[in-house]
Scaffold this motif. Sequence first.
Motif, short mmCIF file in Angstrom:
data_model
loop_
_atom_site.label_atom_id
_atom_site.label_comp_id
_atom_site.label_asym_id
_atom_site.label_seq_id
_atom_site.Cartn_x
_atom_site.Cartn_y
_atom_site.Cartn_z
N GLU A 88 3.53 4.65 1.26
CA GLU A 88 4.14 3.34 1.52
C GLU A 88 4.04 2.99 2.99
O GLU A 88 3.85 1.83 3.35
CB GLU A 88 5.60 3.34 1.07
CG GLU A 88 5.79 3.26 -0.44
CD GLU A 88 5.17 2.01 -1.04
OE1 GLU A 88 5.50 0.90 -0.58
OE2 GLU A 88 4.33 2.13 -1.96
N LYS A 125 -7.05 -0.03 -1.34
CA LYS A 125 -7.48 0.56 -2.61
C LYS A 125 -7.63 2.08 -2.48
O LYS A 125 -7.17 2.85 -3.34
CB LYS A 125 -8.79 -0.06 -3.08
CG LYS A 125 -9.32 0.54 -4.38
CD LYS A 125 -10.70 -0.04 -4.72
CE LYS A 125 -11.31 0.68 -5.90
NZ LYS A 125 -12.68 0.21 -6.21
N TRP A 128 -4.27 3.84 -2.51
CA TRP A 128 -3.69 3.94 -3.85
C TRP A 128 -4.40 5.00 -4.68
O TRP A 128 -3.77 5.72 -5.45
CB TRP A 128 -3.73 2.58 -4.55
CG TRP A 128 -2.58 1.69 -4.19
CD1 TRP A 128 -2.61 0.58 -3.40
CD2 TRP A 128 -1.22 1.86 -4.61
NE1 TRP A 128 -1.36 0.03 -3.31
CE2 TRP A 128 -0.48 0.80 -4.04
CE3 TRP A 128 -0.56 2.78 -5.40
CZ2 TRP A 128 0.89 0.65 -4.24
CZ3 TRP A 128 0.82 2.64 -5.61
CH2 TRP A 128 1.52 1.58 -5.03
N CYS A 155 0.11 3.14 -9.97
CA CYS A 155 -1.13 3.32 -9.19
C CYS A 155 -2.29 2.56 -9.82
O CYS A 155 -3.05 1.87 -9.11
CB CYS A 155 -1.47 4.81 -9.09
SG CYS A 155 -0.33 5.77 -8.06
N SER A 158 -1.90 -1.16 -9.25
CA SER A 158 -2.11 -1.51 -7.84
C SER A 158 -3.58 -1.44 -7.45
O SER A 158 -4.07 -2.29 -6.70
CB SER A 158 -1.27 -0.60 -6.95
OG SER A 158 0.12 -0.73 -7.24
N THR A 162 -5.73 -4.69 -6.34
CA THR A 162 -6.48 -4.69 -5.08
C THR A 162 -7.94 -5.09 -5.32
O THR A 162 -8.54 -5.84 -4.54
CB THR A 162 -6.40 -3.31 -4.42
OG1 THR A 162 -5.03 -2.96 -4.23
CG2 THR A 162 -7.10 -3.31 -3.06
N ILE A 184 0.39 -7.17 -9.58
CA ILE A 184 1.34 -6.79 -8.53
C ILE A 184 2.77 -6.94 -9.03
O ILE A 184 3.63 -6.08 -8.78
CB ILE A 184 1.12 -7.64 -7.27
CG1 ILE A 184 -0.17 -7.22 -6.57
CG2 ILE A 184 2.29 -7.51 -6.31
CD1 ILE A 184 -0.15 -5.79 -6.05
N SER A 187 3.51 -4.11 -11.32
CA SER A 187 3.65 -2.89 -10.53
C SER A 187 5.02 -2.82 -9.86
O SER A 187 5.69 -1.78 -9.87
CB SER A 187 2.54 -2.83 -9.48
OG SER A 187 2.71 -1.72 -8.63
N GLN A 188 5.46 -3.94 -9.30
CA GLN A 188 6.77 -3.97 -8.62
C GLN A 188 7.91 -3.74 -9.61
O GLN A 188 8.90 -3.07 -9.29
CB GLN A 188 6.93 -5.30 -7.88
CG GLN A 188 6.02 -5.43 -6.67
CD GLN A 188 6.05 -6.82 -6.06
OE1 GLN A 188 6.45 -7.79 -6.70
NE2 GLN A 188 5.60 -6.92 -4.81
#
Length: 203
Positions: A88, A125, A128, A155, A158, A162, A184, A187-188
């Motif tokens: 992160e 990318k 990740w 992962c 993401s 990307t 995204i 993923s969040q």
Amino acid sequence: LNDVEVRSVQNIELNDANRDEAFADVIIFQPELNREFPLQITLLHKDDQWQIMRISNFKEYVAEIAAARRVQLDDYLAKTAEIISRHESAIRDAEQKYGTILSIGNLAQDKTREDLKNLMNDVIKKDWEERKQEIFTLHVPKDAETLQSLYLKICDLSISATEDYAKWMDDKNAATIKSAEEKIHQSQTLMTEAAAIAKRMTS
């Protein structure tokens, strides 16, 4: 007991007060303990055969399994937390660089879009993908299998997002950026869910 391997039977003895009763230690190998453990059994002679009636130290056996699982789970949680924190930090650095590229250019310029595409492919990318590989290679306790699946799904989403962002820098297609934003968002959402699960497991 399904996963244990019986190694030997030791210390067999009859009960002097009751010759139809006997005691023995069944030595098993328990993968979660990663060592041998003696199950102390009591047998009864009935209908011309010896039958196991009870395991006198079964509570202790279960307690040791629980303690071993807790240690393994704590180790997994600590390692994943370290991996996530480290990556992160790298993503935040990349996002700052993203902002810097936009601040000195704009999306109407080919150079700006090319710089952003390279940042997506070569930094974000790649980061990740490295995160996924590090998480994938961890030993995963049974209690953490759901959390592990969430981490890997995050992962994958993401990485795919990307790729879409990088593609959008070339095709400028609204459907491409929409796909990236949806991934995204997914993923969040999963990140929030995973953090909640990890917190419950930690406490």
